[in-house]
Structure formats: C-alpha cells, structure tokens
Write a protein that holds these residues in place. Structure first.
Motif, PDB file in Angstrom:
ATOM      1  N   ILE A   1       0.862  -1.179   0.000  1.00 51.09           N
ATOM      2  CA  ILE A   1       0.000   0.000   0.000  1.00 51.09           C
ATOM      3  C   ILE A   1       0.896   1.226   0.000  1.00 51.09           C
ATOM      4  CG2 ILE A   1      -1.885   1.207   1.134  1.00 51.09           C
ATOM      5  CD1 ILE A   1      -1.168  -2.347   2.140  1.00 51.09           C
TER       6      ILE A   1
ATOM      7  N   TRP B   1      -9.180  -5.222   5.025  1.00 48.56           N
ATOM      8  CA  TRP B   1      -9.061  -4.483   3.763  1.00 48.56           C
ATOM      9  C   TRP B   1      -9.395  -3.002   3.982  1.00 48.56           C
ATOM     10  CZ3 TRP B   1      -7.155  -5.845  -0.924  1.00 48.56           C
ATOM     11  CH2 TRP B   1      -7.494  -5.076  -2.043  1.00 48.56           C
TER      12      TRP B   1
ATOM     13  N   LEU C   1      -6.401  -0.966   5.392  1.00 48.98           N
ATOM     14  CA  LEU C   1      -5.153  -0.860   4.642  1.00 48.98           C
ATOM     15  C   LEU C   1      -4.737   0.596   4.464  1.00 48.98           C
ATOM     16  CD1 LEU C   1      -5.612  -3.492   1.766  1.00 48.98           C
ATOM     17  CD2 LEU C   1      -4.299  -3.735   3.880  1.00 48.98           C
TER      18      LEU C   1
ATOM     19  N   ILE D   1      -3.142   0.105  -4.013  1.00 46.22           N
ATOM     20  CA  ILE D   1      -3.055  -1.209  -3.381  1.00 46.22           C
ATOM     21  C   ILE D   1      -2.538  -2.165  -4.448  1.00 46.22           C
ATOM     22  CG2 ILE D   1      -4.316  -3.045  -2.199  1.00 46.22           C
ATOM     23  CD1 ILE D   1      -6.391  -0.929  -1.392  1.00 46.22           C
TER      24      ILE D   1
END
Length: 438
Positions: free
Chosen positions: A7, A407, A410, A426
């Motif tokens: 990320i 998720w 992130l 991502i």
C-alpha cells in the motif's frame, strides 16, 4: 503476519511506465494488464474525505430554466489529485531516469516528487456518484449520495409538472431508514443483535431494488429526463445491500448480489445510452461542438457498449448519418426524446403558438443541450465502471485471503501522506488472475 499487498501513495515506476506505454490501463479504479489477459495489477482508492455537498457544477446543468442534471456527485479523484500524487522515490531506483526516459515528463528524478498526470493514469474526469474503491463507499457516503439524487429529483419535478407528470419520492424515506438500520447494526457489540439488525436493513434494500427497477423501466418507456436518477438510485441500493454482506464477512453473497444487480443495471444503462445517442448519433460530431466532443470521445461511448469498436468502426457507422442529418434534419429533431428536450420546455411564440421542431427555437435549444447530454453519458458510464470494479475488488479480497475489515484498514505503514494526494495504490505482490467485471 505480512499482507500479500503493498500500500503506497506513490505509483511504482514500472507501473507508471506500463501505463505510459499502453501495456497497463485503468478502468473503474482497477489497473489492468492489457497484454496478459487483463490480469489485475493494482487498485486505486480515494483518500479524500467526503465533502458535505458536491462542489461539481456538472451536477446541476441548468439549461433554459430546465434542469438537465448529470449522474454524478463529487468525483473521488480530481485532476488536481492526479497531477499531485507526490512521493520521493526510494534509493533503490537510482537509475530511474535512464529506465524511464521515455516518460520523463511524468516521472521525476530521485529526490523530486513523482507526478502522475490524468493522461498517464488514463482515468476519466467525468463526475461519478461512486468513489474509487468499494471500501470508501460506506453507509454515510451512500446516504449523502442518496440525498443529492433526491434533491435533484425535486428540482426535476418542476420540469415534469409542465407535462402533467409527478415524481413519487415517498420511497426514498424507506431507503434512508434502511441506511439508518445498517449504521446502527454495525455499531452493536453483540453478534446476534448485529446480524438481526443487518438483515432488517438488507430487507429494506431489497425492497428498494425492486421499486427502482420498476421505476427505471417505466421512465425508460416514457423517455423521461429522470431515467439516470433512478439508475443511480438502483445502483446505490445494490451497493448498500452488498456492503451489509461485506460487513458480515459474507464475501460470496456480496459478490453474487453485485453480479446480479450489475447485469440488470448494465442492461438498463445501455438502453439509456442508446436513447441519449438519439436516432442520429452523428449530431454529436456537429462542427459547433469542435473542442468539446470529438470522434475519440464518441468512440469511448461505443466501446463501453462493445469493446471491439475503434475510431474507424465508429466513423464508418456515422459516415452516412452525417449526410442524413443534413437531408432529414427536421425528422431528427422531431425524434428527440424528452430526456434531452421536450416541446413544453420551450417558450411559446409571440402569437401563442406552441413551438414545433421547425421554428428554430427548438433546434437551437436541442443543440445547446447536446454537449451537456454527452457529459451525462460519460458520467453514467464512469459510474457503471466503478460499480463493476467493486465486484472485481471483492474477488481480489477473497483470493488474497484478507477479511473485509482488514481491507478497510489498509494504509501505507511507513509513508506520510503527501500534501494534495487524493489516491493511494493497493498493489498485490503478484498480478491476480481474475476475470474483471468491467
């Protein structure tokens, strides 16, 4: 445990190079490898907080006192954001200038900001009601978008009243109630209470889906100017339902509902686009639109319908239409749907005669609106691409073995968000062999 993704606020040089060379492409917020079976290279996620109201003027196209409203709300990623994605390159890329000399205008030397232009990312700046990334389409955002659409419909009601038609806004209250149920559900600590309340919200969203399917089909049959609003409302209903399933970590159910909704929404949207292209799409290539609409932009509309189209194909399709437009101009004007312009919107003549397509005023108004109508089509297509990209994102979450809640969390672990950065990337550790829904 390390996650199988990177990320970052910086677009990796090899991805930037691939985008510049056309090897990679961005569609709906997904970076695709166009050479290797559209493998998924990465995902874009908007980082800008959602504003309390949309600043985008494209939302409110006021034309001759009538509201021709676009589909979009605030675009999650602005052109400014694309040109200011700033991050210093790691020392490991000491030879980046030599490797990327063919795109040196996009990627700067070590120690300088990495600037990515909209052209490099190949992302449309068309307004969209949806943010980039399913994770940033939470219930609060859905509620805000719903409010914007509802307000637009209230304004459109003034126009429709001129042709003795009324808009039923009563069911929006039920949709909002479902969102409140969902917001409350996922703040509960007891799992059984959370699930029970979430199921109640899902039932509201299912009802909204059925209602707005019928509304959209009816408006399509009327060729009315509010078709796009109901398509957008239907899209939000499916997103709200799927979000509930994701919050419950029911990935397969969320994906299935997205796919079922996506098929129906795409069918409705294609009918809408075909309607807005009019009986003679060559009208959008009229000389007065030079600098606003060109063959390339018209081709992009057709490529959404059929990816096999190219500029040559579209030109050949419109070659005869260009002559027909001159020969049968009045016939084309008479065929224009109310979604573009209605006779009742044009002021009556000085002697009381209602204008016909042949009076000149109707023709002038029709041509005045076409560039804005074209923006509406672009906006609707971009919104649909993002809706379909959400499906691919859910597939990726499942394949990567990441929970939806992980998720959501992130973010770059070692980077400080640069000023003006409105995107983060991502990037899976290796390309994902998924079948994109877009």
């Amino acid at each position: 445990m390390s996650l199988p993704v990177q990320i970052t606020f910086a677009l990796a040089p090899h991805i930037a190079k691939g985008l510049a060379q056309g090897v990679y492409a961005v569609c709906g917020g997904i970076i695709l490898d166009t050479v290797k079976n559209n493998n998924i290279i990465g995902f874009l996620r908007g980082t800008t907080p959602t504003p309390t109201s949309s600043p985008n003027n494209v939302l409110n196209l006021i034309i001759s006192g009538a509201n021709l409203l676009t589909s979009g709300a605030n675009i999650a990623v602005s052109a400014k954001g694309f040109s200011n994605v700033n991050q210093r390159l790691d020392n490991g890329f000491s030879d980046v200038n030599q490797q990327l000399s063919n795109i040196e205008n996009q990627i700067q030397a070590i120690g300088k900001p990495l600037q990515i232009s909209p052209e490099l990312l190949q992302i449309t700046t068309a307004a969209s009601v949806l943010n980039l990334g399913v994770s940033v389409m939470g219930f609060a955002v859905i509620s805000q978008r719903l409010n914007e659409i509802e307000n637009q419909l209230k304004q459109a009601g003034e126009l429709l009243s001129k042709i003795n038609r009324k808009i039923d806004l009563s069911f929006y209250a039920n949709f909002h109630a479902g969102i409140e149920l969902a917001l409350n559900a996922f703040t509960m600590t007891r799992i059984e209470n959370r699930r029970s309340s979430a199921l109640q919200a899902i039932n509201r969203f299912l009802e909204a889906e059925h209602i707005y399917k019928d509304y959209t089909v009816n408006e399509l049959s009327q060729k009315s100017p509010i078709i796009d609003k109901y398509i957008l409302t239907l899209s939000l209903a499916y997103i709200a339902e799927a979000r509930c399933h994701l919050e419950l970590e029911e990935h397969e159910t969320a994906l299935r509902r997205f796919q079922e909704g996506g098929k129906f929404i795409r069918l409705l949207l294609q009918k809408y686009i075909e309607l807005m292209l009019t009986s003679n799409p060559a009208a959008y290539l009229h000389p007065q639109f030079k600098g606003q609409i060109d063959l390339h932009k018209l081709t992009q509309i057709y490529q959404w319908i059929d990816p096999n189209f190219n500029e040559n194909t579209v030109f050949e399709m419109q070659r005869e239409n260009m002559f027909k437009l001159t020969q049968s101009h009045d016939e084309w004007l008479s065929s224009l749907p109310s979604a573009i312009v209605d006779r009742s919107e044009i002021q009556w003549g000085i002697f009381g005669g209602n204008p016909t397509p042949f009076t000149g005023r109707f023709e002038k108004e029709a041509y005045k609106r076409l560039p804005q109508v074209f923006e509406v089509m672009q906006s609707m297509i971009e919104t649909n691409r993002r809706f379909e990209a959400y499906q691919t994102e859910i597939q990726a979450i499942s394949q990567l073995g990441i929970s939806f809640h992980d998720w959501l969390k992130l973010s770059p672990s070692t980077e400080i968000k640069p000023d003006g950065a409105e995107l983060m990337y991502i990037i899976p550790s290796k390309p994902l062999e998924l079948q994109p829904s877009i």
